[in-house]
Design a protein around this motif. Sequence first.
Motif, PDB file in Angstrom:
ATOM      1  N   ALA A 188     -13.029  -4.461   5.373  1.00 50.01           N
ATOM      2  CA  ALA A 188     -12.705  -4.022   4.026  1.00 50.01           C
ATOM      3  C   ALA A 188     -12.087  -2.634   4.051  1.00 50.01           C
ATOM      4  N   GLY A 189     -10.944  -2.470   3.375  1.00 51.17           N
ATOM      5  CA  GLY A 189     -10.287  -1.175   3.324  1.00 51.17           C
ATOM      6  C   GLY A 189      -9.507  -0.825   4.558  1.00 51.17           C
ATOM      7  N   ASP A 190      -9.132  -1.812   5.379  1.00 53.29           N
ATOM      8  CA  ASP A 190      -8.382  -1.513   6.600  1.00 53.29           C
ATOM      9  C   ASP A 190      -6.907  -1.263   6.333  1.00 53.29           C
ATOM     10  N   LEU A 191      -6.426  -1.559   5.128  1.00 47.97           N
ATOM     11  CA  LEU A 191      -5.031  -1.341   4.745  1.00 47.97           C
ATOM     12  C   LEU A 191      -4.071  -2.045   5.687  1.00 47.97           C
ATOM     13  N   GLY A 192      -4.427  -3.249   6.092  1.00 50.83           N
ATOM     14  CA  GLY A 192      -3.522  -4.074   6.870  1.00 50.83           C
ATOM     15  C   GLY A 192      -3.616  -3.910   8.367  1.00 50.83           C
ATOM     16  N   ALA A 193      -4.373  -2.955   8.865  1.00 44.81           N
ATOM     17  CA  ALA A 193      -4.482  -2.733  10.312  1.00 44.81           C
ATOM     18  C   ALA A 193      -5.788  -3.325  10.813  1.00 44.81           C
ATOM     19  N   ASP A 194      -5.696  -4.199  11.817  1.00 43.62           N
ATOM     20  CA  ASP A 194      -6.885  -4.791  12.419  1.00 43.62           C
ATOM     21  C   ASP A 194      -7.169  -4.225  13.808  1.00 43.62           C
ATOM     22  N   VAL A 195      -6.126  -3.939  14.573  1.00 42.17           N
ATOM     23  CA  VAL A 195      -6.275  -3.394  15.929  1.00 42.17           C
ATOM     24  C   VAL A 195      -5.310  -2.221  16.069  1.00 42.17           C
ATOM     25  N   LEU A 196      -5.831  -1.096  16.539  1.00 43.45           N
ATOM     26  CA  LEU A 196      -5.022   0.084  16.849  1.00 43.45           C
ATOM     27  C   LEU A 196      -5.096   0.341  18.341  1.00 43.45           C
ATOM     28  N   ALA A 197      -3.972   0.736  18.946  1.00 42.91           N
ATOM     29  CA  ALA A 197      -3.944   0.986  20.387  1.00 42.91           C
ATOM     30  C   ALA A 197      -2.726   1.836  20.718  1.00 42.91           C
ATOM     31  N   VAL A 198      -2.695   2.274  21.954  1.00 38.97           N
ATOM     32  CA  VAL A 198      -1.534   2.972  22.500  1.00 38.97           C
ATOM     33  C   VAL A 198      -0.959   2.098  23.595  1.00 38.97           C
ATOM     34  N   GLN A 224       5.206  -8.359   3.588  1.00 38.98           N
ATOM     35  CA  GLN A 224       5.502  -7.217   2.721  1.00 38.98           C
ATOM     36  C   GLN A 224       4.291  -6.300   2.571  1.00 38.98           C
ATOM     37  N   ARG A 225       3.100  -6.881   2.444  1.00 47.04           N
ATOM     38  CA  ARG A 225       1.900  -6.038   2.347  1.00 47.04           C
ATOM     39  C   ARG A 225       1.677  -5.262   3.640  1.00 47.04           C
ATOM     40  N   PHE A 226       1.880  -5.919   4.766  1.00 41.80           N
ATOM     41  CA  PHE A 226       1.700  -5.224   6.040  1.00 41.80           C
ATOM     42  C   PHE A 226       2.782  -4.180   6.260  1.00 41.80           C
ATOM     43  N   GLY A 227       4.020  -4.515   5.875  1.00 37.17           N
ATOM     44  CA  GLY A 227       5.110  -3.558   6.053  1.00 37.17           C
ATOM     45  C   GLY A 227       4.976  -2.340   5.168  1.00 37.17           C
ATOM     46  N   GLY A 228       4.229  -2.446   4.068  1.00 35.10           N
ATOM     47  CA  GLY A 228       4.065  -1.290   3.196  1.00 35.10           C
ATOM     48  C   GLY A 228       3.069  -0.265   3.704  1.00 35.10           C
ATOM     49  N   THR A 229       2.273  -0.608   4.724  1.00 40.33           N
ATOM     50  CA  THR A 229       1.254   0.335   5.217  1.00 40.33           C
ATOM     51  C   THR A 229       1.364   0.639   6.707  1.00 40.33           C
ATOM     52  N   CYS A 230       1.949  -0.268   7.485  1.00 38.68           N
ATOM     53  CA  CYS A 230       1.891  -0.094   8.945  1.00 38.68           C
ATOM     54  C   CYS A 230       2.645   1.154   9.400  1.00 38.68           C
ATOM     55  N   ALA A 249      10.506 -18.917   6.964  1.00 36.54           N
ATOM     56  CA  ALA A 249      11.813 -18.309   7.224  1.00 36.54           C
ATOM     57  C   ALA A 249      11.985 -16.990   6.482  1.00 36.54           C
ATOM     58  N   PRO A 250      11.610 -16.871   5.189  1.00 34.13           N
ATOM     59  CA  PRO A 250      11.719 -15.551   4.528  1.00 34.13           C
ATOM     60  C   PRO A 250      10.848 -14.489   5.177  1.00 34.13           C
ATOM     61  N   ALA A 251       9.686 -14.889   5.708  1.00 33.18           N
ATOM     62  CA  ALA A 251       8.830 -13.904   6.372  1.00 33.18           C
ATOM     63  C   ALA A 251       9.493 -13.373   7.643  1.00 33.18           C
ATOM     64  N   LEU A 252      10.081 -14.249   8.423  1.00 32.28           N
ATOM     65  CA  LEU A 252      10.776 -13.808   9.639  1.00 32.28           C
ATOM     66  C   LEU A 252      11.973 -12.923   9.304  1.00 32.28           C
ATOM     67  N   GLU A 253      12.677 -13.254   8.230  1.00 30.78           N
ATOM     68  CA  GLU A 253      13.834 -12.443   7.832  1.00 30.78           C
ATOM     69  C   GLU A 253      13.399 -11.045   7.406  1.00 30.78           C
ATOM     70  N   TYR A 254      12.303 -10.974   6.629  1.00 29.93           N
ATOM     71  CA  TYR A 254      11.797  -9.664   6.211  1.00 29.93           C
ATOM     72  C   TYR A 254      11.303  -8.872   7.417  1.00 29.93           C
ATOM     73  N   ALA A 255      10.605  -9.530   8.352  1.00 31.74           N
ATOM     74  CA  ALA A 255      10.092  -8.828   9.531  1.00 31.74           C
ATOM     75  C   ALA A 255      11.222  -8.264  10.379  1.00 31.74           C
ATOM     76  N   GLU A 256      12.324  -8.997  10.505  1.00 33.16           N
ATOM     77  CA  GLU A 256      13.457  -8.500  11.300  1.00 33.16           C
ATOM     78  C   GLU A 256      14.104  -7.296  10.628  1.00 33.16           C
ATOM     79  N   GLN A 257      14.165  -7.295   9.300  1.00 37.17           N
ATOM     80  CA  GLN A 257      14.747  -6.156   8.593  1.00 37.17           C
ATOM     81  C   GLN A 257      13.881  -4.907   8.721  1.00 37.17           C
ATOM     82  N   CYS A 258      12.550  -5.094   8.731  1.00 38.63           N
ATOM     83  CA  CYS A 258      11.639  -3.952   8.783  1.00 38.63           C
ATOM     84  C   CYS A 258      11.249  -3.557  10.197  1.00 38.63           C
ATOM     85  N   GLY A 259      11.581  -4.395  11.195  1.00 40.56           N
ATOM     86  CA  GLY A 259      11.216  -4.077  12.571  1.00 40.56           C
ATOM     87  C   GLY A 259       9.781  -4.417  12.917  1.00 40.56           C
ATOM     88  N   ILE A 260       9.247  -5.470  12.318  1.00 40.61           N
ATOM     89  CA  ILE A 260       7.888  -5.922  12.601  1.00 40.61           C
ATOM     90  C   ILE A 260       7.960  -7.096  13.578  1.00 40.61           C
TER      91      ILE A 260
END
Length: 286
Positions: A188-198, A224-230, A249-260
């Motif tokens: 709860a309250g992770d703002l879209g992030a589940d795993v953080l790493a380097v 879109q929700r993930f791209g707004g916080t990552c 297909a729209p999800a893949l298109e949005y991810a390519e535009q945002c670099g996800i």
Amino acid sequence: MTVPTRPLRPARRGPRFDLRTTAWFFVLLALLLSLGGVIARTAAQAAQRRPVWAVILLLLASAAVIAGHRGRRRWSARRALRRATEALEAAAETAAHSLQEPAVAAAPVEAVAPPVAPAPAPAWEPATPAATTPAAGVAPAEETLLLDAAVVPQVMDYAVLDPDEFERAIAELCVRDGCTDVEVVGGAGDLGADVLAVAPSGHRLVVQCKRYGEGNRVGSQDLQRFGGTCFTVHEADIAVLVTTADFTAPALEYAEQCGIVCMDAEALTAWHLGTGPSPWETSYEA
């Protein structure tokens, strides 16, 4: 002259006072009074909700009582109270006698030593395959093949894991492939992030895990929700959304535009087996 004397009547002795029986009598009486209060309160609430039906039922009950007592002797409240009191006393005496009966001795149970719990494994340490001992008479070349087969990772069905287990499994893959500072932050309250790493390249990695069942697909709204916080909130250099399903297909298109980076079930299996690239190797900044 002898004066005749009137024979004395034997005095009636009341029942012997028993503290336990008396206590049980008052307990049962309190229970009956409580039950009567609950019934009365329920009847009052029902009468408030449906007053017409309550009046009709009251008239029917009154008619039934009048018809039932017609031609019989007059009902006596004192006699009914005496009978109820006698019934309560009998019930209290029965309960007191049942408590005085000796309990049946239980058979002795042989003590069993508690099992020794194994030591917990270190967090995020990938499982090391156990060394296998080849059978006698195996040629060196065959022995090499057996050892190679022992270290090959097995196919894992990530879809059967619950969301928390799926996040931990992705974190273990990151540790296995050289990531550092791996942390599971999903919840709860992770703002879209589940795993953080380097990543091994030094880039900050932010992963969101979507464990979807068969027939579900990750849509553009999830991206879109993930791209707004990552990038803005978690300051990701590499943003990855990994799922056990597929993407629209729209999800893949949005991810390519945002670099996800999008990893579906097939790409995840290839990453797990080592036959496909890791997400940071396929990122748009790599």
